[in-house]
Design a protein around this motif. Structure first.
Motif, PDB file in Angstrom:
ATOM      1  N   ARG A 288    -124.045  -8.950  29.452  1.00 55.41           N
ATOM      2  CA  ARG A 288    -123.291  -7.451  30.014  1.00 55.41           C
ATOM      3  C   ARG A 288    -124.601  -6.424  29.847  1.00 55.41           C
ATOM      4  O   ARG A 288    -124.631  -5.844  30.727  1.00 55.41           O
ATOM      5  CB  ARG A 288    -122.219  -7.238  28.892  1.00 55.41           C
TER       6      ARG A 288
ATOM      7  N   THR B 279    -125.503  -4.435  33.239  1.00 61.40           N
ATOM      8  CA  THR B 279    -125.426  -3.007  33.553  1.00 61.40           C
ATOM      9  C   THR B 279    -126.584  -2.573  33.973  1.00 61.40           C
ATOM     10  O   THR B 279    -126.393  -1.657  34.924  1.00 61.40           O
ATOM     11  CB  THR B 279    -124.928  -2.451  32.058  1.00 61.40           C
TER      12      THR B 279
ATOM     13  N   TYR C 291    -130.164  -5.273  28.062  1.00 58.20           N
ATOM     14  CA  TYR C 291    -130.370  -4.088  28.860  1.00 58.20           C
ATOM     15  C   TYR C 291    -132.117  -3.967  29.213  1.00 58.20           C
ATOM     16  O   TYR C 291    -132.359  -3.470  30.296  1.00 58.20           O
ATOM     17  CB  TYR C 291    -129.837  -2.950  28.304  1.00 58.20           C
TER      18      TYR C 291
END
Length: 348
Positions: A85, A89, A303
């Protein structure tokens, strides 16, 4: 007919090259011009021809994530879902697509990444964890392919990588147990060929040594990052003539297996055995009892890895910036390691 760059340029009152620069997020385009062109792009329903862009730019605006085992097994572990995720993102915000692939062995992983990168289907790769003498890392490094490692490499310490200080994290988890008076502390480890397992074992050993507590090899059990490993470890530990009173467990998923094994054997946590583990996945606080866990910032790991890889792709050939990124950790204390307490958080 499909809308072209020339159509957009005519309506916006700019040159086609300006529209192209806006599409590629060129830094020399003013915010006002960029905003104006993007509004018109949306109004006219313009969609770039990805194939044409790739031919011109020699890039795909795609990255791949190499999953370390079968996708079916990985997606049962919310750690990897949260990691992905974070990767997706950041990639989407940078205008990149993400390709997920996996291999059942190191050779299959090499075949996958070779096919994707050499076939010009992606611009770089993210490896989700590191192994000792990792042939996938060796392949990517020797062929000068852009990639980022979530973890670290002993052989290539200057690789682009994102990691936690796993030695310190395990040290903190073990010292937490020692602070409650435990001196018989066991360790449920992961696969011995994983750098993460090695580092967390080092942190556990360091904490014991500094506290004058002898480390017992029969209180260290190796396994996989699976519930079943924790379940099997309990059958071993609780049948020892002298068993630990506390456990440091390498992964929350493994801890769930520990809890299941203890419940079936009639033991209670933390009354009979205290537990602290790693990752602080969302369901750790929903277990019975809630598990104390080292929060390693899973989303931020993904991330930051995505961000670092894309920056390295966009600036290939330029002097390299920061190579190693360390994500902070914190200890979240819950009922599994304390008596009669309300859930609380202790910042490291």
């Amino acid at each position: 007919m499909s809308v072209t760059i020339k159509d957009v340029a005519k309506k916006a009152g700019v040159s086609p090259s300006t529209v192209s620069r806006v599409l590629s997020n060129h830094p020399r385009i003013s915010r006002e011009t960029s905003r104006k062109v993007k509004i018109i792009l949306e109004e006219m329903g313009y969609h770039p021809n990805i194939m044409a862009q790739s031919l011109v730019s020699k890039t795909t605006n795609s990255i791949c994530v190499i999953l370390p085992k079968s996708a079916e097994e990985l997606f049962l572990n919310s750690f990897f879902m949260e990691l992905v995720r974070g990767i997706v993102t950041q990639a989407n915000r940078s205008g990149y697509d993400v390709v997920l692939s996996s291999g059942g062995s190191e050779q299959e992983e090499i075949d996958v990444v070779s096919r994707l990168i050499n076939g010009k289907r992606v611009d770089g790769a993210i490896l989700l964890y590191s192994r000792k003498d990792d042939s996938v890392v060796e392949f990517l490094q020797s062929n000068h392919h852009p990639f980022v490692l979530i973890g670290r490499s002993d052989k290539y310490p200057n690789l682009l990588s994102v990691d936690n200080d796993n030695v310190q994290a395990a040290y903190d988890a073990t010292k937490h147990m020692i602070s409650f008076g435990h001196k018989r502390i066991g360790f449920v480890s992961g696969p011995p060929n994983h750098v993460l397992s090695v580092d967390r074992l080092k942190g556990y050993q360091k904490a014991l040594e500094e506290s004058g507590i002898d480390m017992r090899k029969d209180w260290i059990v190796e396994g996989e990052f699976l519930q079943e490993s924790g379940y099997r470890a309990m059958s071993f530990f609780m049948n020892l003539p002298e068993r630990p009173t506390a456990l440091v467990v390498v992964d929350d998923i493994v801890s769930f297996g520990v809890l299941r094994g203890l419940h079936e054997l009639g033991y209670k946590v933390p009354d009979d055995l205290s537990i602290v583990s790693f990752n602080n996945i969302s369901i750790a606080e929903l277990s019975n009892p809630p598990i104390s866990s080292i929060d390693i910032g899973i989303y931020n790991l993904g991330y930051t890895a995505s961000q670092a890889l894309i920056q390295s792709i966009q600036h290939q050939g330029e002097p390299q910036f920061q190579k190693r990124h360390i994500i902070p950790h914190r200890l979240v204390v819950r009922e599994s390691s304390m008596f009669s307490m309300v859930d609380q958080t202790h910042q490291i």
